[in-house]
Design a protein around this motif. Structure first.
Motif, PDB file in Angstrom:
ATOM      1  N   SER A   2      -0.518  -3.419  -3.914  1.00  0.00           N
ATOM      2  CA  SER A   2      -1.400  -2.267  -3.738  1.00  0.00           C
ATOM      3  C   SER A   2      -2.774  -2.577  -4.285  1.00  0.00           C
ATOM      4  CB  SER A   2      -0.817  -1.038  -4.451  1.00  0.00           C
ATOM      5  OG  SER A   2      -1.713   0.059  -4.385  1.00  0.00           O
TER       6      SER A   2
ATOM      7  N   ALA B 271       0.820  -1.211   0.000  1.00  0.00           N
ATOM      8  CA  ALA B 271       0.000   0.000   0.000  1.00  0.00           C
ATOM      9  C   ALA B 271       0.856   1.264   0.000  1.00  0.00           C
ATOM     10  CB  ALA B 271      -0.963  -0.006   1.186  1.00  0.00           C
TER      11      ALA B 271
ATOM     12  N   SER C 284      -9.424   1.524  -7.380  1.00  0.00           N
ATOM     13  CA  SER C 284      -9.194   0.710  -6.189  1.00  0.00           C
ATOM     14  C   SER C 284      -9.727  -0.699  -6.354  1.00  0.00           C
ATOM     15  CB  SER C 284      -9.869   1.361  -4.977  1.00  0.00           C
ATOM     16  OG  SER C 284      -9.979   0.452  -3.905  1.00  0.00           O
TER      17      SER C 284
ATOM     18  N   TRP D 223      -4.945  -4.966   6.315  1.00  0.00           N
ATOM     19  CA  TRP D 223      -3.653  -5.257   5.682  1.00  0.00           C
ATOM     20  C   TRP D 223      -2.788  -6.123   6.598  1.00  0.00           C
ATOM     21  CZ3 TRP D 223      -2.466  -5.243   0.854  1.00  0.00           C
ATOM     22  CH2 TRP D 223      -2.950  -4.277  -0.037  1.00  0.00           C
TER      23      TRP D 223
END
Length: 329
Positions: free
Chosen positions: A41, A25, A221, A86
């Motif tokens: 990402s 990320a 995204s 994450w």
């Protein structure tokens, strides 16, 4: 490329020019790209940027997951629940006891990370502190695949599925409501070929699909793309959902209508670039007499771009906080 970002300056200070990193990320940063072996990402634009430098770039939704070399460094996001996701995901996909660093700006909440790591049963050592940023070290522990971050709620007679970090997570944005109200009576009764740019959790796409329109939804995204797919499925609706940096995945496709509630934040940075591209490149993706409808905060400088691109536009709605604009090809 802008100046090196503070968190990356801290990494350079700690690891030096021999840094061999595997960022998760990350932001767009030339030093970081040059000193990484690969990256992970949810942002397709950032993955394309890394790939342009010959580096491997993957999404957390890619399967199968392929482990790369380098020190894993998680850039702590503004949405803390996304940061926890994450951490949990990395613990799930990486071997137990894999070294993992976490870096971020103080104003972005990095100081909460030691407490979060403790709650997850993970160790925490502070490595460095500079440029109003902190760098912590931990190690992965055994965890299950994280899926409890997905949230389902109801709005506008639809079931919506959202994820931390997705625009409007857990609620329907006021601007989106205003836009949908303003086009409710003005849309033709015949089915249109519609493009939803920056689809988020899929509220606009689902609302249009429920009214019989053929919907293509795009978002930069991967989390938003997955959320939109889940929202359409939860409502037994069909639509095509793609990862795309504005129009990048669409080639020369054209649509009768392009709709958008475009974001102007990337983490804590304000940027108008994606929205300017949305408007300026729209004529290339509109069929004859096609229309662009977008909603934006009233203070944003989109009228000038609309005027220069289309030669004119109209304001469909204005509640002082948000304005809905329509421009025709």
């Amino acid at each position: 490329m802008s100046a090196q970002l503070p968190a990356c300056q801290l990494l350079e200070r700690f690891y030096g020019q021999s840094a061999n990193l595997w960022p998760v990320a990350p932001p767009a940063d030339a030093w970081l790209q040059a000193h990484s072996t690969a990256m992970i990402s949810g942002d397709v634009a950032l993955r394309e940027y890394w790939a342009s430098g010959g580096k491997a770039a993957s999404s957390p939704f890619d399967a199968p997951f392929i482990q790369q070399a380098g020190q894993v460094v998680l850039f702590w996001p503004k949405a803390h629940q996304l940061g926890i996701w994450w951490l949990t995901w990395l613990c799930h996909v990486l071997p137990e006891n894999t070294p993992l660093d976490v870096v971020g700006e103080h104003q972005g909440g990095i100081k909460r990370v030691p407490k979060i790591l403790s709650e997850l049963g993970m160790r925490c050592d502070k490595l460095d502190n500079a440029r109003r940023c902190s760098l912590f070290a931990t190690r992965t522990v055994a965890m299950e695949q994280p899926d409890n971050a997905w949230q389902t709620f109801e709005a506008l007679d639809l079931k919506l599925v959202s994820h931390p970090g997705v625009f409007g997570h857990g609620k329907v944005d006021e601007g989106t409501r205003l836009m949908l109200e303003s086009i409710e009576t003005s849309l033709p009764k015949k089915p249109l070929n519609v493009l939803d740019v920056g689809c988020g959790d899929g509220i606009i796409s689902a609302w249009l699909a429920a009214r019989g329109h053929q919907v293509t939804a795009v978002d930069v995204s991967a989390f938003a793309v997955e959320a939109c797919r889940r929202t359409l499925a939860a409502n037994q609706l069909s639509g095509r959902v793609l990862e795309s940096d504005v129009y990048s995945a669409l080639g020369g496709e054209q649509f009768d209508l392009i709709v958008s509630n475009p974001p102007f934040h990337q983490e804590r940075e304000i940027t108008y670039s994606p929205s300017a591209r949305l408007i300026s490149e729209a004529p290339n993706h509109l069929s004859a007499k096609g229309q662009l409808v977008l909603v934006a905060n009233a203070f944003l400088p989109y009228p000038d771009v609309l005027e220069s691109t289309f030669g004119g536009f109209e304001t469909l709605a204005d509640n002082r906080r948000f304005k809905v604009y329509r421009a025709a090809k």
